[in-house]
Enzyme design. Structure first.
Site, PDB file in Angstrom:
ATOM      1  N   ARG A 153       0.988  -0.545  -3.751  1.00  0.00           N
ATOM      2  CA  ARG A 153       0.580   0.640  -2.964  1.00  0.00           C
ATOM      3  C   ARG A 153       0.621   0.233  -1.496  1.00  0.00           C
ATOM      4  NH1 ARG A 153      -2.445   1.050   0.944  1.00  0.00           N
ATOM      5  NH2 ARG A 153      -4.569   0.936   0.186  1.00  0.00           N
ATOM      6  N   ASN A 171      -8.978   1.906  11.838  1.00  0.00           N
ATOM      7  CA  ASN A 171      -8.106   1.081  10.998  1.00  0.00           C
ATOM      8  C   ASN A 171      -8.806  -0.243  10.729  1.00  0.00           C
ATOM      9  OD1 ASN A 171      -5.913  -0.946  10.390  1.00  0.00           O
ATOM     10  ND2 ASN A 171      -4.726   0.939  10.471  1.00  0.00           N
ATOM     11  N   GLU A 175      -4.703  -7.143  -0.625  1.00  0.00           N
ATOM     12  CA  GLU A 175      -4.207  -6.053   0.213  1.00  0.00           C
ATOM     13  C   GLU A 175      -3.224  -5.180  -0.552  1.00  0.00           C
ATOM     14  OE1 GLU A 175      -5.174  -5.982   3.754  1.00  0.00           O
ATOM     15  OE2 GLU A 175      -4.468  -3.943   3.463  1.00  0.00           O
ATOM     16  N   ASP A 176      -3.419  -3.889  -0.466  1.00  0.00           N
ATOM     17  CA  ASP A 176      -2.446  -2.906  -0.951  1.00  0.00           C
ATOM     18  C   ASP A 176      -2.033  -3.094  -2.405  1.00  0.00           C
ATOM     19  OD1 ASP A 176      -2.799  -1.978   1.580  1.00  0.00           O
ATOM     20  OD2 ASP A 176      -0.688  -1.917   2.128  1.00  0.00           O
ATOM     21  N   ASN A 209      -2.126   6.236   6.170  1.00  0.00           N
ATOM     22  CA  ASN A 209      -1.066   5.554   6.923  1.00  0.00           C
ATOM     23  C   ASN A 209       0.275   5.683   6.215  1.00  0.00           C
ATOM     24  OD1 ASN A 209      -2.843   4.461   8.916  1.00  0.00           O
ATOM     25  ND2 ASN A 209      -3.508   2.947   7.420  1.00  0.00           N
ATOM     26  N   ASP A 211      -9.367  -5.841   1.455  1.00  0.00           N
ATOM     27  CA  ASP A 211      -9.353  -5.203   2.769  1.00  0.00           C
ATOM     28  C   ASP A 211      -9.370  -3.676   2.666  1.00  0.00           C
ATOM     29  OD1 ASP A 211      -9.109  -5.174   5.566  1.00  0.00           O
ATOM     30  OD2 ASP A 211      -6.948  -4.902   5.414  1.00  0.00           O
ATOM     31  N   ASP A 212      -8.664  -3.128   1.692  1.00  0.00           N
ATOM     32  CA  ASP A 212      -8.579  -1.663   1.590  1.00  0.00           C
ATOM     33  C   ASP A 212      -9.910  -1.053   1.180  1.00  0.00           C
ATOM     34  OD1 ASP A 212      -5.699  -1.352   2.133  1.00  0.00           O
ATOM     35  OD2 ASP A 212      -5.575  -2.678   0.403  1.00  0.00           O
ATOM     36  N   LYS A 260      -0.423  -8.222   8.696  1.00  0.00           N
ATOM     37  CA  LYS A 260      -1.885  -8.417   8.791  1.00  0.00           C
ATOM     38  C   LYS A 260      -2.185  -9.805   9.354  1.00  0.00           C
ATOM     39  CE  LYS A 260      -3.453  -4.644   6.571  1.00  0.00           C
ATOM     40  NZ  LYS A 260      -4.613  -3.804   6.718  1.00  0.00           N
ATOM     41  N   TYR A 316       2.756  -3.550  13.224  1.00  0.00           N
ATOM     42  CA  TYR A 316       1.782  -3.076  12.232  1.00  0.00           C
ATOM     43  C   TYR A 316       2.071  -1.587  12.035  1.00  0.00           C
ATOM     44  CZ  TYR A 316      -2.951  -2.784  10.156  1.00  0.00           C
ATOM     45  OH  TYR A 316      -4.023  -2.583   9.326  1.00  0.00           O
TER      46      TYR A 316
HETATM   47  N1  LIG Z   1      -7.249   3.565   7.931  1.00  0.00           N
HETATM   48  C1  LIG Z   1      -7.264   2.457   7.238  1.00  0.00           C
HETATM   49  O1  LIG Z   1      -7.692   1.395   7.712  1.00  0.00           O
HETATM   50  C2  LIG Z   1      -6.790   2.475   5.830  1.00  0.00           C
HETATM   51  C3  LIG Z   1      -6.079   3.532   5.343  1.00  0.00           C
HETATM   52  N2  LIG Z   1      -5.655   3.506   4.044  1.00  0.00           N
HETATM   53  C4  LIG Z   1      -4.827   4.618   3.613  1.00  0.00           C
HETATM   54  O2  LIG Z   1      -5.505   5.358   2.631  1.00  0.00           O
HETATM   55  C5  LIG Z   1      -4.570   6.004   1.808  1.00  0.00           C
HETATM   56  C6  LIG Z   1      -5.030   5.909   0.374  1.00  0.00           C
HETATM   57  O3  LIG Z   1      -5.082   4.582  -0.077  1.00  0.00           O
HETATM   58  P1  LIG Z   1      -5.618   4.273  -1.567  1.00  0.00           P
HETATM   59  O4  LIG Z   1      -6.953   4.867  -1.739  1.00  0.00           O
HETATM   60  O5  LIG Z   1      -5.514   2.844  -1.838  1.00  0.00           O
HETATM   61  O6  LIG Z   1      -4.488   5.040  -2.386  1.00  0.00           O
HETATM   62  P2  LIG Z   1      -4.485   5.803  -3.757  1.00  0.00           P
HETATM   63  O7  LIG Z   1      -3.103   6.256  -3.956  1.00  0.00           O
HETATM   64  O8  LIG Z   1      -5.131   4.983  -4.800  1.00  0.00           O
HETATM   65  O9  LIG Z   1      -5.440   7.042  -3.507  1.00  0.00           O
HETATM   66  C7  LIG Z   1      -5.030   8.268  -3.046  1.00  0.00           C
HETATM   67  C8  LIG Z   1      -6.041   9.307  -3.448  1.00  0.00           C
HETATM   68  O10 LIG Z   1      -5.620  10.554  -2.931  1.00  0.00           O
HETATM   69  C9  LIG Z   1      -5.643  11.498  -3.980  1.00  0.00           C
HETATM   70  N3  LIG Z   1      -4.630  12.527  -3.791  1.00  0.00           N
HETATM   71  C10 LIG Z   1      -3.294  12.424  -3.886  1.00  0.00           C
HETATM   72  N4  LIG Z   1      -2.706  13.616  -3.691  1.00  0.00           N
HETATM   73  C11 LIG Z   1      -3.699  14.502  -3.489  1.00  0.00           C
HETATM   74  C12 LIG Z   1      -3.740  15.889  -3.237  1.00  0.00           C
HETATM   75  N5  LIG Z   1      -2.640  16.624  -3.157  1.00  0.00           N
HETATM   76  N6  LIG Z   1      -4.945  16.474  -3.095  1.00  0.00           N
HETATM   77  C13 LIG Z   1      -6.074  15.742  -3.161  1.00  0.00           C
HETATM   78  N7  LIG Z   1      -6.091  14.422  -3.383  1.00  0.00           N
HETATM   79  C14 LIG Z   1      -4.922  13.803  -3.536  1.00  0.00           C
HETATM   80  C15 LIG Z   1      -5.362  10.710  -5.243  1.00  0.00           C
HETATM   81  O11 LIG Z   1      -5.798  11.463  -6.358  1.00  0.00           O
HETATM   82  P3  LIG Z   1      -5.745  10.909  -7.867  1.00  0.00           P
HETATM   83  O12 LIG Z   1      -6.842   9.880  -7.911  1.00  0.00           O
HETATM   84  O13 LIG Z   1      -6.023  12.095  -8.679  1.00  0.00           O
HETATM   85  O14 LIG Z   1      -4.395  10.324  -8.048  1.00  0.00           O
HETATM   86  C16 LIG Z   1      -6.186   9.473  -4.964  1.00  0.00           C
HETATM   87  O15 LIG Z   1      -7.519   9.682  -5.309  1.00  0.00           O
HETATM   88  C17 LIG Z   1      -3.221   5.356   2.118  1.00  0.00           C
HETATM   89  O16 LIG Z   1      -2.485   6.250   2.918  1.00  0.00           O
HETATM   90  C18 LIG Z   1      -3.566   4.145   2.920  1.00  0.00           C
HETATM   91  O17 LIG Z   1      -2.579   3.820   3.857  1.00  0.00           O
HETATM   92  C19 LIG Z   1      -5.972   2.507   3.187  1.00  0.00           C
HETATM   93  C20 LIG Z   1      -6.682   1.436   3.626  1.00  0.00           C
HETATM   94  C21 LIG Z   1      -7.088   1.311   5.001  1.00  0.00           C
HETATM   95  C1  LIG Z   2      -4.465  -0.115   6.957  1.00  0.00           C
HETATM   96  C2  LIG Z   2      -4.330  -0.447   5.560  1.00  0.00           C
HETATM   97  O1  LIG Z   2      -4.827  -1.468   5.101  1.00  0.00           O
HETATM   98  C3  LIG Z   2      -3.652   0.456   4.683  1.00  0.00           C
HETATM   99  O2  LIG Z   2      -3.240   1.543   5.099  1.00  0.00           O
HETATM  100  O3  LIG Z   2      -3.509   0.114   3.507  1.00  0.00           O
HETATM  101 MG   LIG Z   3      -4.050  -1.945   3.199  1.00  0.00          MG
END
Ligand SMILES: NC(=O)C1=CN([C@@H]2O[C@H](COP(=O)(O)OP(=O)(O)OC[C@H]3O[C@@H](n4cnc5c(N)ncnc54)[C@H](OP(=O)(O)O)[C@@H]3O)[C@@H](O)[C@H]2O)C=CC1
Ligand SMILES: CC(=O)C(=O)O
Ligand SMILES: [Mg+2]
Length: 580
Positions: A147, A452, A236-237, A406, A259-260, A165, A82
């Site tokens: 993504r 996570n 997912e993603d 991540n 899930d996200d 997963k 993972y």
């Molecule tokens: N811990 C966990 O269990 C999980 C972690 N994640 C992690 O969360 C992260 C985001 O996922 P997700 O929301 O789907 O992805 P997105 O790419 O949709 O979202 C990223 C966000 O970050 C913003 N961003 C990018 N660059 C900057 C910057 N320089 N300054 C400020 N904001 C910025 C983007 O802005 P803009 O909207 O303007 O493009 C957007 O709003 C990933 O790394 C993923 O792995 C996700 C799910 C579960």
């Molecule tokens: C953990 C997870 O689902 C993600 O980073 O997208």
């Molecule tokens: Mg995910």
């Protein structure tokens, strides 16, 4: 029939017989001895990608041995199957896929736009294990690779994620591996590196536009339910816009969750509730100020779920609760009058109390908001700089800092950085696990939290499968989150942990599953006769999550968890539990 990438190649081969004959001598050995040999091999490999490939091969050739090892050595193996290693594996997927399994054994099901006219047939024909009517898939994790973690659009190389997963569904919640179905949709990719890579396994075309994308997803979901009517679908993603739209479209009429958005929301709500207890002498629970750095599916998903803390736990009005949240995206603080067209999912939290002033840099926003909690879901590795952490530590006796992106390279800061720059005062959780930190002065070892969604989705999925509601509701997700928060032992609480030790994940998943079942019955949605018998009429007793009825429910759940040591049909169908 059109061949979506590798499916038919995997499925048509007769190979594997050889291996089966050669492995005959293993029949004489105990599982423990086989495990010892496999672990020795695993530990002799120098790179994590080599370890990933070794483990994938093991999973694809000896299911039982693989899961024995994963379950027994969860702390060591999880980062290899993972995050973070699955991120590296996805980046390399087209280069390594043929070496993850013997010919004839598929890693998962690829469905491409070309498959549209034949989806139902392809899904019906996909039988990676010898077919058994009683072992139809119960759960699918499905991505379009747009993504993948914080690594962006990886196209079909994203297959590592559904596979990863679902391994956790088996290891952490005992879903029978034969009843899991990893799916990657090939709707093209906008990743130039992939498009220019002759080894790329997916369609060499740009991503489909919405008018092609949504009907395709619709057709996939319909075909899946035509073939497997009770299948739980985990999205997912997907890129954020699609993730929100798909959830909106299906959440009230299809057995599914995202899930996200929802899984991550639930896991962070749980960790946050435990963090709030740790700081309640300094910050009254309803006074928290939550700053989200990142406003995508994860950021907004978590923000919405955290509202439950204020609304359900503290009876706050939604409009007032909403004001405890500030979002930052790539253009700065999300406000109504920023002058750009906000994506739909950001509008709900867009601020209107900024008096016309816009805040761009993270430091400016922190100085303006004075957050008690800083939550990173931006995929921008290292943005929580020394200055940012120090400022959070000036503003708060115990700053809550969750760099949740991540894999590890995308985490907004490391545990070590957070500890050093907060003078060891930080309350911390990251998306990918960080090593423990030993204070050089005192020698004290500090354990980081791992926020996570892997703590939630296995138990949520298992509970939903056992209760069989037609849909996954917000209340079921809240029940999962509260069960996770409750699951800490006294010892874990005394160590100020936010999440239970990963080594206990199977028992934690059982508690989460039971809580989800109770909630599904309470809502009147559960349809499984056994679930109804165990819970209906006893809801008063079950609402405190203790006592004899609760324990029998937990026993019932545990009785439905597959374990690699069980003598089951797999032994008859599979030589030594092998798939080939
Ligand atoms: N811990 C966990 O269990 C999980 C972690 N994640 C992690 O969360 C992260 C985001 O996922 P997700 O929301 O789907 O992805 P997105 O790419 O949709 O979202 C990223 C966000 O970050 C913003 N961003 C990018 N660059 C900057 C910057 N320089 N300054 C400020 N904001 C910025 C983007 O802005 P803009 O909207 O303007 O493009 C957007 O709003 C990933 O790394 C993923 O792995 C996700 C799910 C579960
Ligand atoms: C953990 C997870 O689902 C993600 O980073 O997208
Ligand atoms: Mg995910």
């Amino acid at each position: 029939m059109p061949n979506s990438i590798t499916n038919s190649r995997f499925l048509s081969s007769e190979a594997g017989i050889d291996l089966l004959a050669r492995s005959h001598f293993l029949n004489q050995e105990t599982m423990d001895l086989q495990k010892k040999r496999a672990l020795t091999q695993l530990r002799s490999k120098s790179s994590n990608l080599d370890k990933y490939m070794f483990l994938a091969w093991l999973r694809n050739t000896n299911v039982k041995l693989f899961y024995r090892i994963v379950i027994d050595e969860l702390e060591e193996i999880t980062p290899l199957i993972y995050t973070p290693t699955v991120g590296t594996a996805c980046l390399e997927y087209s280069h390594i896929a043929p070496f993850l399994a013997p010919p004839g054994v598929p890693d998962g099901l690829f469905l491409s736009l070309n498959d549209l006219p034949h989806l139902t047939q392809i899904i019906r024909d996909y039988r990676p294990f010898p077919f058994d009517e009683s072992l139809t898939p119960q759960i699918t994790v499905i991505t379009d690779g747009s993504r993948i973690l914080g690594l962006g659009d990886l196209g079909v190389n994203g297959m590592g994620i559904p596979v990863g997963k679902l391994q956790l569904y088996t290891a952490a919640a005992g879903i029978d591996p034969r009843r899991t179905l990893p799916i990657t949709l090939d709707t093209g990719t906008n990743n130039e590196k992939n498009l220019n890579d002759e080894l790329y396994l997916g369609s060499r075309r740009k991503r489909a536009e919405d008018d092609e994308f949504y009907p395709f997803v619709d057709a996939v979901i319909k075909s899946l339910h035509d073939v497997y009517p009770n299948l739980l679908i985990q999205f997912e993603d997907f890129s954020s816009e699609h993730a929100f739209d798909l959830l909106e479209k299906y959440r009230d009429n299809t057995f599914c969750f995202n899930d996200d958005i929802q899984g991550t929301g639930a896991v962070i709500l749980s960790g946050f509730m435990n963090a709030v207890h740790l700081v309640e002498n300094d910050v009254p629970p309803t006074e928290h100020r939550l700053l989200f750095f990142g406003a995508g599916s994860a950021g907004v998903g978590v923000a919405k779920q955290l509202l439950d803390f204020f609304i359900r736990e503290h009876d706050m009005d939604e409009e007032i609760a909403k004001k405890r949240v500030w979002l930052v995206d790539s253009r700065g603080l999300v406000t109504k009058d920023r002058g750009d067209k906000l994506a739909k999912h950001k509008i709900y939290f867009a601020r209107d109390d900024n008096e016309g002033k816009q805040y761009k840099s993270l430091m400016d926003v922190i100085n303006y908001v004075k957050p008690t909690a800083l939550i990173g879901l931006s995929s921008q590795g290292g943005v929580f700089s020394a200055n940012v952490i120090e400022r959070m530590a000036e503003l708060n006796k115990r700053p809550i800092i969750f760099p949740l992106s991540n894999p590890s390279v995308n985490a907004e800061c490391t545990f070590e950085q957070a500890m050093i720059h907060s003078n060891n005062r930080v309350i911390f959780a990251s998306g990918t696990g960080f090593p423990r930190y030993t204070d050089p002065q005192t020698g004290k070892v500090h354990v980081p939290g791992q926020g996570n969604n892997m703590y939630i989705f296995p138990g949520l999925g298992l509970g939903a499968i056992l209760a069989r509601p037609p849909i996954i509701t917000d209340r079921q997700i809240f029940a999962a989150s509260s069960a996770l928060a409750r699951s800490l032992t006294d010892e874990e609480r005394s160590q100020e942990l936010l999440y239970p030790s990963i080594t206990r994940i199977r028992s934690v998943s059982a508690e989460i599953a039971a809580a989800v079942m109770v909630e599904a019955v309470r809502e009147g949605f559960a349809r499984d006769p056994e679930a109804l018998k165990l819970c209906r009429g006893h809801l008063n007793e079950l609402k405190n999550f203790k006592g004899p009825r609760w324990h029998s429910l937990i026993k019932y759940v545990q009785g439905h968890m597959w374990d690699p040591n069980t003598n089951d049909l797999m032994d008859e169908n599979y030589f030594l539990g092998s798939r080939i």
